[in-house]
Motif scaffolding. Structure first.
Motif, short mmCIF file in Angstrom:
data_model
loop_
_atom_site.label_atom_id
_atom_site.label_comp_id
_atom_site.label_asym_id
_atom_site.label_seq_id
_atom_site.Cartn_x
_atom_site.Cartn_y
_atom_site.Cartn_z
N PHE A 117 -6.39 -5.01 49.34
CA PHE A 117 -7.31 -6.05 49.78
C PHE A 117 -8.69 -5.55 49.36
CE2 PHE A 117 -4.69 -8.27 53.09
CZ PHE A 117 -3.59 -7.44 53.06
N ILE A 118 -9.35 -6.22 48.43
CA ILE A 118 -10.64 -5.73 47.96
C ILE A 118 -11.77 -6.49 48.62
CG2 ILE A 118 -12.15 -5.40 45.98
CD1 ILE A 118 -9.72 -4.94 44.28
N LYS A 295 -15.85 -9.69 47.01
CA LYS A 295 -14.79 -10.20 46.15
C LYS A 295 -13.71 -10.90 46.94
CE LYS A 295 -15.74 -7.36 42.25
NZ LYS A 295 -16.02 -5.93 42.42
N GLY A 296 -13.23 -10.28 48.00
CA GLY A 296 -12.18 -10.92 48.80
C GLY A 296 -10.88 -11.12 48.04
N LYS A 300 -1.93 -9.80 43.40
CA LYS A 300 -1.88 -9.26 42.06
C LYS A 300 -3.26 -8.95 41.50
CE LYS A 300 0.31 -9.97 37.57
NZ LYS A 300 -0.85 -9.42 36.89
N GLU A 301 -4.21 -9.87 41.73
CA GLU A 301 -5.57 -9.67 41.23
C GLU A 301 -6.12 -8.31 41.68
OE1 GLU A 301 -8.27 -13.51 41.12
OE2 GLU A 301 -7.10 -13.40 42.97
N ALA A 302 -5.98 -8.04 42.98
CA ALA A 302 -6.50 -6.80 43.53
C ALA A 302 -5.73 -5.61 42.98
CB ALA A 302 -6.42 -6.83 45.06
N PHE A 306 -7.00 -2.13 40.74
CA PHE A 306 -6.77 -0.73 41.10
C PHE A 306 -5.91 -0.01 40.06
CE2 PHE A 306 -8.86 -1.27 45.06
CZ PHE A 306 -9.15 0.00 45.50
N ASP A 307 -4.93 -0.72 39.48
CA ASP A 307 -4.12 -0.10 38.43
C ASP A 307 -5.01 0.31 37.25
OD1 ASP A 307 -1.87 -0.33 39.85
OD2 ASP A 307 -1.13 -2.15 38.86
#
Lengths: 334, 253, 507
Positions: A117-118, A295-296, A300-302, A306-307
């Protein structure tokens, strides 16, 4: 008589034990723990505490924030959170610096076991002390070219986000600074105040007070866009030095994570609460005041962000010879 | 603190230990990066992570030598010989040593064994329910029996912890190890009650034992309530009793 | 801002809190909570402030600040309870207090000791507050003289002074314990290059050895062993009629109080170091300047006054860089900075422009907190002394449990307890052989700072040692360290004796 007492005691206790056995329930029906891998009072801590307080209103339970620090890249806290059941009652408060945990020999599972969760982050910029002669990034770069390793640049410890930004700046412009590491961003900024270093790379949030007071002179953002700092436009470094886009941006990402194998319905409940919390006034106000890009992001987006960070950080450290383990041994793509 | 000349004898031992530690610190330090570039910082001698460890190691060796010389000059060797002679004559299971064991065994087993595998409340009762009566009653004979028995109990828990059998057992029945701990607490209680009955100062001991039991069962209650529910600290192992508390807490709230 | 408006802001904020029963209750409640936090071994002021930050998040800003300042002041003061009553300092800041407080309790003067700590803590907090109001710009300029070199020397000086003043046997034993503490601080990843040192491949050691398990292990465990195994008993306290120190005492110790408060404010204002060092430096200075230094360690009132005044005046000092630069002066102040940011206050140079009078409001709260602390302390001390009537065998095991859970609660790490026990057992033997504990703990606290700043300083100077003597503050520190070192060596004593003898002969 004594025997009777003892016997009835045992019976009561056994009954109580059977009674207290955990049962299935609606999520969330008890308090949630956020195991935060960095210390109390830091950027990750504050943003998490704020968002947790807002999420608690949605979920109608308390969310406790516990700082479990130590290890490398927050590995002790990551293990602590990972060791708890994947039932959504344990979250891990993390930031971008956690992504090196695997290659530093800290947290062997890496980032792939989490769903992130960003909340957001504050962008990095290059600043110099006001009594230095450099007015623009160009001037600084040409001075550094003329005098390799001659200009002292402060940033937090080797392998941190600000250090990687400094490295990217060096690579993208083909210069080299004399890197002086500090234990925290605040440390490097203090050093600029006392004149120990000339150049500082930290985030807008961390520098904001010093910028306001004119104790630091902002040169350029290390992001693709210009930044409007209380009416003063800080130009992006990408325009004058296109070579940087190859290495940048590397942005701070503050947020929290849940074990990937947690039930989908639990994740959904948390996602919904998180989205609402990110839209709440206190969070927005905090974002404004902290110069955060809120950002919220979830799902997958978050995870992709991180990946990508894990890959960049891990390989950079490996190339510097500062990583303990080869990133490829964790299947981290370059 | 011990008497001065005896102290010099012990100083010889400690200063040699410090000397060895100093040497170890140096050996490790010289394996650290001293010259090569590490983590993007160009290493010179003054940047090396080994710099302060070397200073520490050298200083420790020097000071250890000073302490050693001072001790030898002031009759340390003689004192050391005397303490060795005294040591040979003493018994391992003397009352004094049993006293020491009665402090250490419960403390060590609480930290290294019980906190991880036994419910927090029960682990604390298992500690206090032994330590408080053993010292509060002040009877050497009861203490000795209790220490032997407690040692045996802790040995069982140690085996459970090392072999990871505790995990397997808890899978069979969620609170298996907690139940074992509870039975151990009760057995210990029975042992104390029987010993008190047999002793000569029955009345005094009985009264003291009652106070000790109140202390051992009630204080952990407060500790759990304050730390778990007011300070919201997740406890190392939340088993039978703490979960029971939590259930009541969530019902009441 | 005009002086008159400043006065009116200051007193109106005091008045507004005093007439608001809810805020008063909050003030006293949080101070009391702070005292309990401080007194319990392992729980620190930082943890207290962190906890209340979350709990007071929904309150209005002023109420939240009352609660936070209250718990901060209370916790720094509360540490002395453990020091005096059971010789286990509740926080590192109160370690110096144990040097004099516990011997006093052994003489049956626990009541007097608590009265002294309460009063001098209150005076210290108040003096710190006054400096915050009046001298902020001046102190900031001084604090900015501290670069890596000065930080290293300050850390070194802290270890040195605690080594040479707390030693029951030869001074070398104090120093070697200081180096042992430094060594423990080396364990883990180094702060600059993240290189793992002395970790034996144990992951939990990579983050380094934390202060709390060493503090509680080194002070707590030996004390528990001693009381239970060796039956060391604190005598029942003498009947206390009056906890309040007399006016005569206050006047007699006035210079000592002011000096200690100045030390506290100064050290508080330097970023990164806090109450613990302030207490030791003040204690050491009091000993050096005392007419009877040989009595230190046997329960002198001067020693208690020095350490307790200094650690509380440090609070005001730590607020100075926090409010004027946004740089926290001590670890709890770092958490306070976080709390302010959460409430939308950005401390820094622009604070007085954006929120005029904010510093004065904080000062007013600090003043009230010190009064509240004094009242709570005076009421509490009488009750706490009664604890000494409880037989030690009943409460010492409970103290042991509190030590453990307190150390665990800070960071939720059982591993810290695994460390605490061996540290405790080793120090039990070392104490019995005349090795002092305080330098060990100070070494662990300051080791990381000494290491990082020494190397960083040399990095900046490209390996030159010259800045040590060319920078003014640095030069002073070097001279002070050399002086402390020389006055503690045999050679110095011999020279002094010879000089004295020759002077006599000439007469």
């Amino acid at each position: 008589m004594k025997k009777f007492y003892a016997l009835s005691m045992i019976l009561i206790v056994v009954a109580a034990l059977a009674f207290a056995a955990p049962t299935a329930e609606v999520f969330p029906s008890r308090d949630i723990n956020n195991i935060l891998v960095w210390g109390a009072g830091g950027g990750t801590d504050l943003a998490n505490r704020l968002v947790m307080a807002e999420m608690a209103k949605q979920l109608k339970v308390n969310i406790n924030v516990n700082n479990v620090t130590g290890g490398v890249s927050g590995s002790v806290g990551l293990y602590e959170a990972y060791g708890k059941p994947a039932d959504g009652y344990t979250l891990a408060g993390v930031s971008e610096s956690c992504v090196t945990a695997a290659v530093q020999g800290g947290f062997s599972h890496g980032m792939k076991v989490w769903d992130f969760f960003i909340i957001g982050g504050s962008p990095d910029l290059v600043s110099v002390t006001p009594n230095s002669p450099y007015r623009t990034l160009d001037e600084l770069i040409s001075a550094a070219k003329a005098n390799p390793k001659g200009i002292r640049a402060g940033a937090s410890a080797a392998g941190s986000i600000h250090h990687l930004n400094l490295l990217a700046l060096e690579k993208g412009t083909g210069v080299s600074f004399n890197f002086i590491p500090y234990d925290s961003s605040a440390g490097s900024q203090n050093a600029a105040m006392t004149g120990e270093v000339t150049v500082v790379i930290t985030s807008v949030q961390e520098q904001s007070e010093l910028l306001k007071a004119g104790k630091l002179r902002p040169l350029a953002m290390l992001t693709p866009d210009d930044f409007d700092f209380r009416g003063t436009v800080i130009p992006s470094s990408f325009k004058t030095h296109p070579g940087l886009s190859q290495y940048l941006p590397l942005e701070q990402q503050i947020g929290f994570a849940i074990r990937k194998d947690a039930p989908e319905n639990v994740k959904q409940v948390l996602w919904d609460a998180f989205k609402v919390a990110m839209q709440s006034d206190p969070v927005k106000k905090y974002g404004d005041e902290m110069y955060f890009q809120l950002k919220g992001l979830v799902g997958k987006e978050a995870n992709d962000i991180f990946d990508n960070l894990e890959s960049v950080f891990s390989w950079t450290l490996w190339d510097l010879g500062a990583a303990k383990l080869n990133p490829s041994s964790f299947g981290i793509p370059r | 603190m011990i008497h001065d000349s005896k102290l010099r004898g012990k100083d010889i031992v400690t200063s040699i230990l410090f000397f060895i530690l100093g040497v170890y610190i140096l050996i490790e330090a010289f394996q650290m990066p001293l010259k090569d570039t590490y983590a993007g910082v160009v290493s010179k001698w003054y940047v090396s992570p080994a710099l302060l460890p070397i200073i520490i190691g050298v200083s420790m060796i020097l000071i250890a030598v000073v302490i050693l010389l001072h001790a030898v000059k002031n009759g340390g060797v003689q004192a050391l010989k005397e303490s060795f002679a005294a040591l040979r004559g003493s018994k391992v299971l003397s009352d004094g040593n049993i006293r020491y064991a009665a402090v250490l065994i419960p403390l060590l087993s609480l930290v290294y064994i019980n906190l991880r595998i036994v419910d927090f409340y029960l682990a604390i009762v298992l500690y206090l329910g032994f330590t408080i009566p053993v010292f509060y009653l002040e009877s050497d004979s009861i203490r000795r029996k209790a220490v032997y028995f407690y040692f045996f109990e802790m040995l069982i828990l140690l085996v459970l912890r090392i072999t990871k059998l505790s995990v397997v057992l808890d899978r069979v029945f969620y609170y298996f190890v907690d139940s074992i701990a509870l039975i151990m607490i009760i057995l210990l209680l029975v042992l104390f009650i029987r010993e008190i009955k047999k002793s000569e100062q029955r009345e005094l001991y009985r009264q003291k034992f009652r106070q000790a039991m109140v202390m051992s069962w009630v204080t952990p209650l407060f500790i759990v309530i304050i730390f778990r529910y007011m300070l919201r600290v997740p406890l190392p192992k939340e088993g039978a009793v703490v979960n029971l508390f939590s259930m009541i807490y969530y019902l009441v709230r | 801002m005009h002086i008159a408006t400043q006065f009116s802001i200051f007193f109106s904020s005091i008045g507004s809190i005093l007439i608001n029963p809810y805020q008063l209750l909050l003030l006293f409640g949080s101070v009391l909570l702070g005292v309990v936090f401080g007194a319990l071994p392992g729980l620190t002021a930082t943890l207290g402030v962190a906890l209340l930050t979350t709990l007071t998040y929904s309150l209005p800003m002023q109420s939240a600040m009352i609660a936070l300042m209250g718990i901060y002041v209370g916790a720094v003061y509360g540490g002395s309870y453990g020091s005096i009553m059971i010789n286990i300092p509740g926080t590192a800041a109160a370690a110096a207090t144990a040097m004099e407080g516990y011997p006093m309790a052994l003489q049956g003067k626990a009541g007097k000791a608590l009265g002294l700590t309460t009063t001098s803590s209150a005076i210290g907090t108040t003096i710190g507050m006054m400096f915050l109001v009046v001298f902020t710009p001046l102190i900031m300029r001084l604090a900015l003289q501290f670069t890596s070199f000065e930080f290293f020397l300050l850390a070194f000086f802290g270890i040195m002074i605690s080594g040479s003043i707390s030693c029951p046997d030869t001074v070398q034993k104090g120093w070697i314990m200081g180096f042992l503490g430094l060594f423990l601080a080396m364990v883990g990843r180094d702060q600059l290059q993240v290189y793992p040192r002395y970790t034996f491949g144990i992951m939990s050691l990579e983050g380094g050895i934390e202060v709390v398990p060493v503090l509680i292990g080194a002070f707590g465990i030996p004390q528990i062993i001693q009381v239970l195994k060796d039956r060391q008993i604190v005598p029942e306290p003498m009947k206390v009629n009056k906890l309040l120190p007399s006016w005569g005492d206050i006047i007699k110790y006035f210079p000592n109080t002011v000096r200690s408060a100045l030390i506290g404010v100064g050290i508080g204002a330097v970023p990164g170091i806090g109450e613990d060092i302030a207490a030791w430096v003040a204690y050491g200075t009091a000993k050096k300047t005392s007419k009877h230094p040989e009595l230190f360690g046997t329960g002198t009132e001067e020693g208690i006054i020095a350490s307790e005044t200094a650690n509380n005046s440090c609070i005001g000092g730590a607020m100075i860089p926090l409010l004027s630069m946004g740089i926290p002066g001590s670890p709890p102040a770092a958490m306070l900075l976080g709390a302010l940011l959460l409430h939308g206050v950005a401390p820094g140079p622009m604070l007085e422009i954006e929120r005029p009078g904010f510093t004065l409001q904080i000062s007013a709260i600090l003043l009230l907190a010190s009064f509240a602390m004094w009242i709570v302390g005076m009421l509490l001390a009488k009750q706490v002394i009664k604890l000494l009537h409880v037989p030690p065998a009943l409460f010492m095991p409970v103290v042991a449990v509190l030590c453990l859970i307190g150390s665990y609660a800070l960071g939720l790490k059982v591993f810290n307890l695994y460390l605490l026990i061996p540290v405790g057992i080793v120090t039990y033997y070392l104490t019995n052989m005349g090795y002092p504990i305080p330098p060990l703990v100070i070494g662990v606290i300051l080791g990381g700072m000494a290491d990082a700043n020494l190397r960083r300083g040399l990095m900046v100077s490209q390996g030159s040692l010259l800045p040590f003597i060319t920078r003014p503050v640095s030069l002073i520190l070097v001279l002070v360290i050399l002086f402390t070192f020389l006055t503690n060596t045999e050679i110095y004593r011999r020279v002094v004796m010879k000089v004295r003898a020759s002077l006599k002969r000439q007469k």
